[in-house]
Design an enzyme around this catalytic site. Sequence first.
Site, PDB file in Angstrom:
ATOM      1  CE  LYS A 141      22.754  47.288  42.722  1.00  0.00           C
ATOM      2  NZ  LYS A 141      23.816  48.347  42.931  1.00  0.00           N
ATOM      3  CD  GLU A 200      33.219  36.024  37.267  1.00  0.00           C
ATOM      4  OE1 GLU A 200      34.204  35.935  38.028  1.00  0.00           O
ATOM      5  OE2 GLU A 200      33.013  37.002  36.542  1.00  0.00           O
ATOM      6  CB  CYS A 247      37.173  38.502  38.254  1.00  0.00           C
ATOM      7  SG  CYS A 247      36.436  38.020  36.687  1.00  0.00           S
ATOM      8  CD  GLU A 295      39.782  39.730  43.145  1.00  0.00           C
ATOM      9  OE1 GLU A 295      39.626  39.411  41.953  1.00  0.00           O
ATOM     10  OE2 GLU A 295      38.858  39.744  43.975  1.00  0.00           O
TER      11      GLU A 295
END
Length: 499
Positions: free
Chosen positions: A194, A269, A303, A400
């Site tokens: 996906k 992750e 990330c 973040e």
Amino acid sequence: MSALACDQSTLDRAHAAIRLLDRHYINGEWIAAGGTPISVENPADATQIGTIAAGTAADVDRAVAAARRTFESTAWMSTPAAERERLLLRLADLVEANADELAAIETLDNGMPFGPSRQMAVGSAISAIRYNAGWVRRLTGETVPMSVPGQWHGYTTHDPLGVAALIVPWNAPFAITCNKVSAALAAGCTVVLKPAELAPMTCLRLAQLVEEAGFPKGAFNVVTGFGSEAGAALVAHPGVDKISFTGSTATGKGILRSCADSLKRVSLELGGKSASIVFPDADLAKAVSGVAMGIFGNSGQVCAAGSRLFLHADVFDTFLEGLAAFAGKLKVGPGIQAGVALGPLISADQKARVMAYIDSGRNEGANAVIGGDAPAGAGHFVNPTVFVDARPDMRIVREEIFGPVLSVMRFSDESADDLARMANDSVYGLSAYVWTSSLANAHALARRLRSGSVKINGSGMEFTLPFGGHKQSGIGRENGRSGVEAFTEAKSVMIGWPD
């Protein structure tokens, strides 16, 4: 910074390919879906480049059923390891043969400058597929001496988990997809992928190459759509044995909650707020470029970006001057142009989010020595931004941002324990970066930093080493043997016979 530019013929091929990628790929067939298609835009100018199908639970069910049939059939279970390795190596060759076109699709779809798309996104994808292909014939168990009475032979195996659902993000879709897909197939699983609806096109183009490589029908399937519909249906599907997700921590937590009842295997992750630490004995010229591209590469949409900089007082002013000068020379613009270092952010929403963080930094007392604004005109661009006078309690330091924003803090004579405590003051623990010529500093911090990876005097991804995070940066590891074994279950076998 790469001088590579996308020529017109490659761009034309990319556009032509995108126009065909408007369907799901299920059981070896391209299947149109009902409902309103999802528009996909070029973030450099906010124009539509194509559409994708809006997947439903019924589409997911069809894809999972196809993957299950293939997994349990002799067409896949009995495929010799050498043949699965050959198929993966053939796929890598096809990716390499179409590398320029794939890079152009990534640039149009994701905004990544063409040079990094070609060298990093596609180049690392090729390396990942070939590396994981090598594990097909190396996922060995072991023979274990037995201690129970009688005649016994004991050994272990790594059995494929079954149907693996792979949910990938928009920030580096092709590289992440190829790594996950090749690891799952190398382990013997079948796959339902996906892609993120914001950047799905290279994932769909990969399906065409999987088909050309000759994989059995149903071994690899792609369902496009929104995460709240297609993604949620895939996570909840009882026919899925393994979820491998890369994306936000908030979404990862939701996936983990959804899988609690079924206990399906999950790898996550997730986000990061990685620290970079620069000592005065570092190679400062190398550290300036490394720190800069560690946060401004891919416009900060990484990330593992080094978004918190701890800078020694003895070199603070000199380093900051060099960093500002380096950042000021970085070209911001559409990724198809030569020399562009920072492309657009993925969407208008993401640009608004990043600009809100920049405003928050100013409001809380930080000062931007460079950047802090966005270029005029179309597209979702933000200029590289460096904040000084940052404090640990500020939102720009704690949360973040996923944009080209660096927060700088000063240290002086702190011990390794104290410095590590400062760097570890985060809910995340994905990566850390240390710049020093001292082996004592390097080893002391490598031991103390609570990060899934620590890089000394450099950065980058190495497929032979596991990658993942501590704390809220995720669960499990990708890359290396660990990344392939994550799609397997260990089995112990005991065979006894009469004395």
